[in-house]
Design a protein around this motif. Structure first.
Motif, PDB file in Angstrom:
ATOM      1  N   ILE A   1       0.935  -1.087   0.039  1.00  0.00           N
ATOM      2  CA  ILE A   1       0.020  -0.113   0.099  1.00  0.00           C
ATOM      3  C   ILE A   1       0.963   1.308   0.015  1.00  0.00           C
ATOM      4  O   ILE A   1       2.011   1.315   0.791  1.00  0.00           O
ATOM      5  CB  ILE A   1      -0.965   0.074   1.224  1.00  0.00           C
ATOM      6  CG1 ILE A   1      -1.810  -1.357   1.276  1.00  0.00           C
ATOM      7  CG2 ILE A   1      -1.783   1.261   1.250  1.00  0.00           C
ATOM      8  CD1 ILE A   1      -2.933  -1.191   0.166  1.00  0.00           C
ATOM      9  N   ARG A   2       0.453   2.120  -0.883  1.00  0.00           N
ATOM     10  CA  ARG A   2       1.308   3.604  -1.034  1.00  0.00           C
ATOM     11  C   ARG A   2       0.553   4.756  -0.723  1.00  0.00           C
ATOM     12  O   ARG A   2       1.062   5.934  -1.170  1.00  0.00           O
ATOM     13  CB  ARG A   2       2.100   3.458  -2.432  1.00  0.00           C
ATOM     14  CG  ARG A   2       3.062   2.363  -2.333  1.00  0.00           C
ATOM     15  CD  ARG A   2       4.571   2.637  -1.572  1.00  0.00           C
ATOM     16  NE  ARG A   2       5.451   1.344  -1.705  1.00  0.00           N
ATOM     17  CZ  ARG A   2       5.555   0.519  -0.875  1.00  0.00           C
ATOM     18  NH1 ARG A   2       4.178   0.159  -0.063  1.00  0.00           N
ATOM     19  NH2 ARG A   2       6.460  -0.556  -1.025  1.00  0.00           N
ATOM     20  N   ARG A   3      -0.610   4.796  -0.190  1.00  0.00           N
ATOM     21  CA  ARG A   3      -1.553   5.823   0.069  1.00  0.00           C
ATOM     22  C   ARG A   3      -2.041   5.567   1.456  1.00  0.00           C
ATOM     23  O   ARG A   3      -2.718   4.650   1.699  1.00  0.00           O
ATOM     24  CB  ARG A   3      -2.524   5.932  -1.060  1.00  0.00           C
ATOM     25  CG  ARG A   3      -2.239   6.085  -2.485  1.00  0.00           C
ATOM     26  CD  ARG A   3      -3.503   6.116  -3.114  1.00  0.00           C
ATOM     27  NE  ARG A   3      -3.238   6.716  -4.584  1.00  0.00           N
ATOM     28  CZ  ARG A   3      -3.141   7.948  -4.829  1.00  0.00           C
ATOM     29  NH1 ARG A   3      -3.382   8.927  -3.826  1.00  0.00           N
ATOM     30  NH2 ARG A   3      -2.602   8.145  -6.155  1.00  0.00           N
ATOM     31  N   PHE A   4      -1.732   6.482   2.321  1.00  0.00           N
ATOM     32  CA  PHE A   4      -2.545   6.644   3.778  1.00  0.00           C
ATOM     33  C   PHE A   4      -3.133   7.811   3.977  1.00  0.00           C
ATOM     34  O   PHE A   4      -2.619   8.894   3.919  1.00  0.00           O
ATOM     35  CB  PHE A   4      -1.127   6.285   4.504  1.00  0.00           C
ATOM     36  CG  PHE A   4      -0.647   4.989   4.417  1.00  0.00           C
ATOM     37  CD1 PHE A   4      -1.246   3.848   5.081  1.00  0.00           C
ATOM     38  CD2 PHE A   4       0.534   4.743   3.507  1.00  0.00           C
ATOM     39  CE1 PHE A   4      -0.706   2.457   4.993  1.00  0.00           C
ATOM     40  CE2 PHE A   4       1.025   3.471   3.478  1.00  0.00           C
ATOM     41  CZ  PHE A   4       0.453   2.381   4.121  1.00  0.00           C
ATOM     42  N   ASP A   5      -4.342   7.831   4.825  1.00  0.00           N
ATOM     43  CA  ASP A   5      -4.879   9.019   5.585  1.00  0.00           C
ATOM     44  C   ASP A   5      -4.092   9.097   6.701  1.00  0.00           C
ATOM     45  O   ASP A   5      -3.702   8.035   7.544  1.00  0.00           O
ATOM     46  CB  ASP A   5      -6.236   8.710   5.807  1.00  0.00           C
ATOM     47  CG  ASP A   5      -6.987   8.665   4.562  1.00  0.00           C
ATOM     48  OD1 ASP A   5      -6.509   8.934   3.676  1.00  0.00           O
ATOM     49  OD2 ASP A   5      -8.441   8.520   4.778  1.00  0.00           O
ATOM     50  N   ALA A   6      -3.759  10.388   7.142  1.00  0.00           N
ATOM     51  CA  ALA A   6      -3.258  10.579   8.627  1.00  0.00           C
ATOM     52  C   ALA A   6      -4.075  11.873   9.009  1.00  0.00           C
ATOM     53  O   ALA A   6      -4.389  12.654   7.972  1.00  0.00           O
ATOM     54  CB  ALA A   6      -1.747  10.624   8.420  1.00  0.00           C
ATOM     55  N   SER A   7      -3.725  12.431  10.168  1.00  0.00           N
ATOM     56  CA  SER A   7      -4.326  13.735  10.737  1.00  0.00           C
ATOM     57  C   SER A   7      -3.401  14.491  11.447  1.00  0.00           C
ATOM     58  O   SER A   7      -2.747  14.093  12.217  1.00  0.00           O
ATOM     59  CB  SER A   7      -5.628  13.357  11.541  1.00  0.00           C
ATOM     60  OG  SER A   7      -5.906  14.654  11.936  1.00  0.00           O
ATOM     61  N   ILE A   8      -3.073  15.795  10.908  1.00  0.00           N
ATOM     62  CA  ILE A   8      -2.132  16.530  11.386  1.00  0.00           C
ATOM     63  C   ILE A   8      -2.351  16.694  13.249  1.00  0.00           C
ATOM     64  O   ILE A   8      -3.564  16.805  13.398  1.00  0.00           O
ATOM     65  CB  ILE A   8      -2.332  18.223  10.976  1.00  0.00           C
ATOM     66  CG1 ILE A   8      -1.340  18.954  11.398  1.00  0.00           C
ATOM     67  CG2 ILE A   8      -3.645  18.637  11.145  1.00  0.00           C
ATOM     68  CD1 ILE A   8       0.082  18.430  10.733  1.00  0.00           C
ATOM     69  N   ALA A   9      -1.384  16.306  13.787  1.00  0.00           N
ATOM     70  CA  ALA A   9      -1.425  16.508  15.192  1.00  0.00           C
ATOM     71  C   ALA A   9      -2.246  15.311  15.808  1.00  0.00           C
ATOM     72  O   ALA A   9      -2.695  15.529  16.958  1.00  0.00           O
ATOM     73  CB  ALA A   9      -2.001  17.931  15.859  1.00  0.00           C
ATOM     74  N   GLY A  10      -2.619  14.342  15.212  1.00  0.00           N
ATOM     75  CA  GLY A  10      -3.460  13.349  15.608  1.00  0.00           C
ATOM     76  C   GLY A  10      -4.664  13.634  15.946  1.00  0.00           C
ATOM     77  O   GLY A  10      -5.508  12.747  16.503  1.00  0.00           O
ATOM     78  N   LEU A  11      -5.400  14.906  15.328  1.00  0.00           N
ATOM     79  CA  LEU A  11      -6.725  15.220  15.503  1.00  0.00           C
ATOM     80  C   LEU A  11      -7.516  14.004  14.894  1.00  0.00           C
ATOM     81  O   LEU A  11      -7.140  13.407  13.970  1.00  0.00           O
ATOM     82  CB  LEU A  11      -7.043  16.565  14.819  1.00  0.00           C
ATOM     83  CG  LEU A  11      -6.654  17.795  15.112  1.00  0.00           C
ATOM     84  CD1 LEU A  11      -6.979  18.781  13.937  1.00  0.00           C
ATOM     85  CD2 LEU A  11      -7.086  18.190  16.555  1.00  0.00           C
ATOM     86  N   GLY A  12      -8.606  13.889  15.430  1.00  0.00           N
ATOM     87  CA  GLY A  12      -9.570  12.802  14.944  1.00  0.00           C
ATOM     88  C   GLY A  12     -10.624  12.087  15.767  1.00  0.00           C
ATOM     89  O   GLY A  12     -10.593  12.195  16.930  1.00  0.00           O
ATOM     90  N   GLY A  13     -11.602  11.558  14.918  1.00  0.00           N
ATOM     91  CA  GLY A  13     -12.678  10.757  15.849  1.00  0.00           C
ATOM     92  C   GLY A  13     -13.925  10.935  15.149  1.00  0.00           C
ATOM     93  O   GLY A  13     -14.156  12.050  14.781  1.00  0.00           O
ATOM     94  N   CYS A  14     -14.823   9.973  14.998  1.00  0.00           N
ATOM     95  CA  CYS A  14     -16.038  10.024  14.382  1.00  0.00           C
ATOM     96  C   CYS A  14     -16.870  10.116  15.607  1.00  0.00           C
ATOM     97  O   CYS A  14     -17.175   9.562  16.293  1.00  0.00           O
ATOM     98  CB  CYS A  14     -16.334   8.715  13.567  1.00  0.00           C
ATOM     99  SG  CYS A  14     -17.989   8.692  12.985  1.00  0.00           S
ATOM    100  N   PRO A  15     -17.791  10.954  15.199  1.00  0.00           N
ATOM    101  CA  PRO A  15     -18.797  11.522  16.704  1.00  0.00           C
ATOM    102  C   PRO A  15     -19.985  10.498  16.453  1.00  0.00           C
ATOM    103  O   PRO A  15     -20.581  10.326  17.647  1.00  0.00           O
ATOM    104  CB  PRO A  15     -19.424  13.015  15.989  1.00  0.00           C
ATOM    105  CG  PRO A  15     -18.847  13.205  14.625  1.00  0.00           C
ATOM    106  CD  PRO A  15     -17.676  12.174  14.466  1.00  0.00           C
TER     107      PRO A  15
END
Ligand code: COA
Ligand code: ZN
Length: 303
Positions: A225-239
């Protein structure tokens, strides 16, 4: 030749959708610009969802319309349904990210549809997007476990991926929405998908709920795999997914991949500035693990 890996920063969507502090459109644009300035050439900038369901994403039309598609950065926005597609198109989006589901429970709780209905809507969106010249990324949520239905059968994920790759989705993203997968599961599922389809149209999306985010990225890299999602400063989470915490941090992913010799195109100094901004704007960004180590290391390297 150095192998390239594309990191899509989903912080402005997956990150900000779940923050107690609602950012103004200007602040969201400021964060997107800082991420782009760091050389992250793919960004999920928001979602076209009901502002009553996710107040933090109200105004994504203004965000999208303010971004130039002429530069090097690829922008996409999440959509849950046909109405979201139409709003994204009206705002000038050239790429949309539609959500598919590997469990009934999550499909119901997230978008009030069954899995089959979400698939039918996605098929309609693919048909419309073909005519409109808009790219469609389809992300398969709860690919390893669902907070409502428990462990996910990898066969279900493979079947959905097979179907929508055949139907012409530009890309399929395997999403561990609540961070429940472990590297052995990731390696096995991604190896099968890469074997069947090649890696060009596949990506992965991990949350760092149990500190397995980077391990899972590594397992998927090993499968090709050569494509990844990631989030700046580890922000995230589904409400709508109890227990979902932040995405694997872009800083952590970029540091690991660069040190392993991959080319992400990301400038780590500038990425840390974007990460600081994310922390400042939200007040709650957990930050990845890499930043504390990277700051003195980069300062020393700069001499
Ligand atoms: N964008 C904005 N508004 C939307 C919309 C969209 N994509 N889809 C529906 N709506 C509006 C409808 O127009 C309607 O508005 P009204 O009450 O003013 O007439 C209202 O939302 C309800 O529409 P309905 O089709 O009955 O949807 P619903 O109540 O079953 O809700 C979703 C479904 C998908 C709209 C809603 O659950 C949602 O936006 N969820 C967000 C999911 C999300 O972002 N999850 C995190 C990322 S995966
Ligand atoms: Zn996510």
């Amino acid at each position: 030749m150095t192998q390239q890996i594309v990191v899509t920063d989903v912080g402005p969507r997956d990150g900000l959708q779940n923050q107690p502090r609602l950012l103004a459109v200007e602040q969201r644009l400021q964060l997107i610009a800082a991420i782009a300035d760091a050389g992250v050439n793919s960004i999920e900038v928001g979602s076209f969802v009901s502002p009553r369901a996710v107040p933090a994403m109200a105004g994504t039309d203004v965000v999208m319309a303010a971004l130039s598609e002429d530069g090097p950065v690829h922008y996409t926005a999440l959509i849950p349904n046909m109405k979201g597609y139409e709003l994204a198109r009206a705002a000038g989006a050239r790429s949309v990210t539609m959500v598919l589901y590997a469990s009934e429970g999550m499909a119901q709780k997230n978008v009030n549809m069954g899995m089959a209905k979400a698939e039918a809507v996605t098929a309609d969106i693919l048909a419309a997007a073909r005519g409109d010249g808009i790219e469609v990324i389809a992300t398969i949520a709860v690919a390893f476990a669902c907070p409502f239905d428990g462990p996910t059968d990898p066969g279900v994920v493979r079947a959905v991926a097979d179907k929508f790759l055949a139907m012409g989705a530009d890309r399929i993203v395997i999403a561990d929405t609540i961070g429940a997968g472990h590297p052995q599961q990731v390696r096995s599922l991604t190896a099968e998908l890469v074997r069947d389809h090649g890696a060009a149209r596949l990506g992965c999306h991990f949350h760092d709920t149990r500190a397995l985010g980077l391990a899972n990225v590594f397992a998927a890299v090993e499968s090709g795999i050569r494509r990844f999602d990631a989030s700046i400063a580890g922000l995230g989470g589904c409400p709508f997914a109890p227990g979902a915490s932040g995405n694997v941090a872009t800083e952590d992913v970029a540091m690991m991949l660069e040190q392993m010799g991959f080319d992400t195109g990301i400038d780590l100094d500038a990425l840390l500035r974007a990460s600081d901004l994310a922390e400042e704007l939200t007040g709650t960004a957990p930050g990845g693990r890499a930043k504390a180590w990277l700051k003195p290391w980069l300062a020393k390297r700069a001499g």
